[in-house]
Write an enzyme that holds these catalytic residues in place. Sequence first.
Site, mmCIF file in Angstrom:
data_model
loop_
_atom_site.group_PDB
_atom_site.id
_atom_site.type_symbol
_atom_site.label_atom_id
_atom_site.label_comp_id
_atom_site.label_asym_id
_atom_site.label_seq_id
_atom_site.Cartn_x
_atom_site.Cartn_y
_atom_site.Cartn_z
ATOM 1 N N HIS A 67 0.907 -1.410 -0.140
ATOM 2 C CA HIS A 67 -0.237 0.061 -0.015
ATOM 3 C C HIS A 67 0.868 1.388 -0.018
ATOM 4 O O HIS A 67 1.525 1.826 0.886
ATOM 5 C CB HIS A 67 -0.875 -0.007 1.316
ATOM 6 C CG HIS A 67 -1.881 1.170 1.161
ATOM 7 N ND1 HIS A 67 -2.756 1.343 0.294
ATOM 8 C CD2 HIS A 67 -1.814 2.331 2.092
ATOM 9 C CE1 HIS A 67 -3.439 2.551 0.575
ATOM 10 N NE2 HIS A 67 -2.750 3.100 1.632
ATOM 11 N N HIS A 69 1.042 5.205 -1.695
ATOM 12 C CA HIS A 69 0.415 6.515 -2.633
ATOM 13 C C HIS A 69 1.602 7.264 -3.419
ATOM 14 O O HIS A 69 2.120 8.270 -2.735
ATOM 15 C CB HIS A 69 -0.159 7.594 -1.730
ATOM 16 C CG HIS A 69 -1.534 7.127 -1.285
ATOM 17 N ND1 HIS A 69 -2.871 7.230 -1.611
ATOM 18 C CD2 HIS A 69 -1.717 6.220 -0.288
ATOM 19 C CE1 HIS A 69 -3.564 6.800 -0.871
ATOM 20 N NE2 HIS A 69 -3.067 6.172 0.074
ATOM 21 N N GLU A 142 -7.977 5.791 -7.560
ATOM 22 C CA GLU A 142 -8.952 6.074 -6.622
ATOM 23 C C GLU A 142 -10.202 6.891 -6.915
ATOM 24 O O GLU A 142 -10.065 7.575 -7.659
ATOM 25 C CB GLU A 142 -7.817 6.813 -5.724
ATOM 26 C CG GLU A 142 -8.791 7.270 -4.226
ATOM 27 C CD GLU A 142 -7.491 7.815 -3.082
ATOM 28 O OE1 GLU A 142 -7.525 7.370 -2.216
ATOM 29 O OE2 GLU A 142 -6.796 8.793 -3.679
ATOM 30 N N HIS A 179 -12.279 4.950 -1.959
ATOM 31 C CA HIS A 179 -11.463 5.623 -1.054
ATOM 32 C C HIS A 179 -11.497 5.096 0.201
ATOM 33 O O HIS A 179 -10.688 4.685 0.875
ATOM 34 C CB HIS A 179 -11.241 7.292 -1.077
ATOM 35 C CG HIS A 179 -10.511 8.016 0.102
ATOM 36 N ND1 HIS A 179 -11.157 8.286 1.172
ATOM 37 C CD2 HIS A 179 -9.221 7.946 0.184
ATOM 38 C CE1 HIS A 179 -10.371 8.799 2.197
ATOM 39 N NE2 HIS A 179 -8.992 8.534 1.464
ATOM 40 N N HIS A 206 -9.600 1.810 2.026
ATOM 41 C CA HIS A 206 -8.999 2.427 3.202
ATOM 42 C C HIS A 206 -10.356 2.051 4.348
ATOM 43 O O HIS A 206 -11.349 2.925 3.904
ATOM 44 C CB HIS A 206 -8.778 3.800 3.427
ATOM 45 C CG HIS A 206 -7.804 4.130 2.451
ATOM 46 N ND1 HIS A 206 -7.905 4.486 1.004
ATOM 47 C CD2 HIS A 206 -6.484 4.431 2.718
ATOM 48 C CE1 HIS A 206 -6.808 4.787 0.391
ATOM 49 N NE2 HIS A 206 -5.749 4.593 1.478
ATOM 50 N N GLU A 209 -9.846 2.679 10.006
ATOM 51 C CA GLU A 209 -8.470 3.221 10.013
ATOM 52 C C GLU A 209 -8.680 4.196 11.536
ATOM 53 O O GLU A 209 -7.661 4.037 12.194
ATOM 54 C CB GLU A 209 -8.156 4.234 9.233
ATOM 55 C CG GLU A 209 -6.798 4.919 9.066
ATOM 56 C CD GLU A 209 -6.211 5.625 8.339
ATOM 57 O OE1 GLU A 209 -5.064 6.147 8.280
ATOM 58 O OE2 GLU A 209 -7.068 5.876 7.221
ATOM 59 N N ASP A 312 1.964 3.115 3.442
ATOM 60 C CA ASP A 312 1.309 4.275 3.108
ATOM 61 C C ASP A 312 2.173 5.315 2.424
ATOM 62 O O ASP A 312 3.092 4.891 1.637
ATOM 63 C CB ASP A 312 0.620 4.777 4.386
ATOM 64 C CG ASP A 312 -0.897 5.302 3.964
ATOM 65 O OD1 ASP A 312 -1.161 6.072 2.999
ATOM 66 O OD2 ASP A 312 -1.835 5.081 4.956
#
Length: 369
Positions: A67, A69, A142, A179, A206, A209, A312
Site C-alpha cells: 500500500h 500513494h 482511487e 477511497h 481504506h 482506520e 502508506d
Amino acid sequence: MFWPKAEIWTARVVYTGFGTPMLQGGLAVQGGVVVGQGPLAELLARFPQSQVVDKGLALFPPPVNAHTHLDLSLLPLYRGPFAGFIPHVVAHRAQRGLEGARRGLEELMASGVGAFGDIVFKDEVMEFLLRESPLPGVAFYEVFAPEPAEAEEVFARVRAKLSAWRRLEGRVRVGLAPHAPYSVSPPLLRKLAQYAREEGIPLMVHAAESREEVRFLREGGGPLAALRARFAKSPWRPPGLTPVRHLHALGALGPGTILVHGVQVDEEEVRLIAESGAKVVLCPRSNENLEVGEAPLALYARHGVELALGTDSRASSPDLDVKKEALHLQGKADLRLLVRALTRGGYRALGLPTPRLTRGTPARLVHSL
C-alpha cells in the site's frame, strides 16, 4: 577453477517463499547464488566446511509494499490527528502528481521490493505506471465521491477509464480503490464493488482506520462530518454500522478485496473479513503518525486473516521502506507472521506469485531484517 567456499546464512526465521517459515533453517550460498536451503542441521551435513553467518532476525524473498500513494511522495510529512490528514493533502495538492510518482517509484526500487500496490489519483500517473514501471504490481484507481446524486455519472466515468487502462496491463495490473466508506457514497460503493467482482478487478479500500471514521458511520458526527461538508452538499445519513459491517452490507467484502489499516475492528468484524476471504494491509508507522492506534494482530492471526504490509504515503510515513514496518511491529507479533506479511501476504493480496529462494537464486534477492 577456483570456486569460493559456501556460506550458510541463517536467522531466527528463514522463509524461502514456500511452505512455512523455518525457525531452525538456513540458506547455503556460494559464488553469489543460493545452492541449498532447508533445515540448518541438514545444510551443515551437506556443506560441512562452510562458515555459518548469522543474518539477524529473518531471511526471506523480496518483500512487497502492498500500500503506497506514490504521487504523494513530494508532500511534507504530516503528524497529528487523523481528521487533519485529508486537509493536509488538499492544502499541498499542487505537489501531488507525476513527478512525485516517479520519485516514489525510484525509492521503492531502491528499497528492493519485488512488487507494490499503489493508490492512483491522477490519470497521468496510472498511464505512467502501466507503461513504464519495471516492478510488477497493481495500480488501484482511487475514487473519492461522497455525493449520492453523482453515483451513476461517476460510475460510468470510472468504468470507461478502467476499460481503457486494462488494455495497457503488463507488469502492472489495474485495480479499483473506492477511497473509504465515509468518502464514497453507499450507492456508488455498492456499484464499484459489484463491478470489480464481476470483472475480476482487485478492490482496495481504506477502512476502519480511525475512531473518527467509526463515529461518523455509526452516528454521523465528529470531525469527519465537517470534512464531508466540504465535498458534498447532500445531508449525510449514517448507516449506523461500523466500517467493516457497512462494507459487508454493501457487498464489498470478498476474496478480491484488500482493506487497508483495519485498526478499529472487533472480533465479529475480523470473522467477517476472514469468512469473506478479504485481506488486510497494515501500515503501522502511518497509524502512529495519524494517532489512530494499533491493529489487533493477535485477533487477525487467530482468525487466519491474510495480512500484508504497506508504508502508506510519504505524507504520513517517513519513507517507503516496507521492511521498517515489520521492524516497527517486531516484538508485538510472532516474527513468522511478520515475515509472511512482508512476502507471501503481500503477493497473495495483489494476486501475484510469491518468488522462491531456491537453488540458483541470486544472493542479492535474499533480504534480511
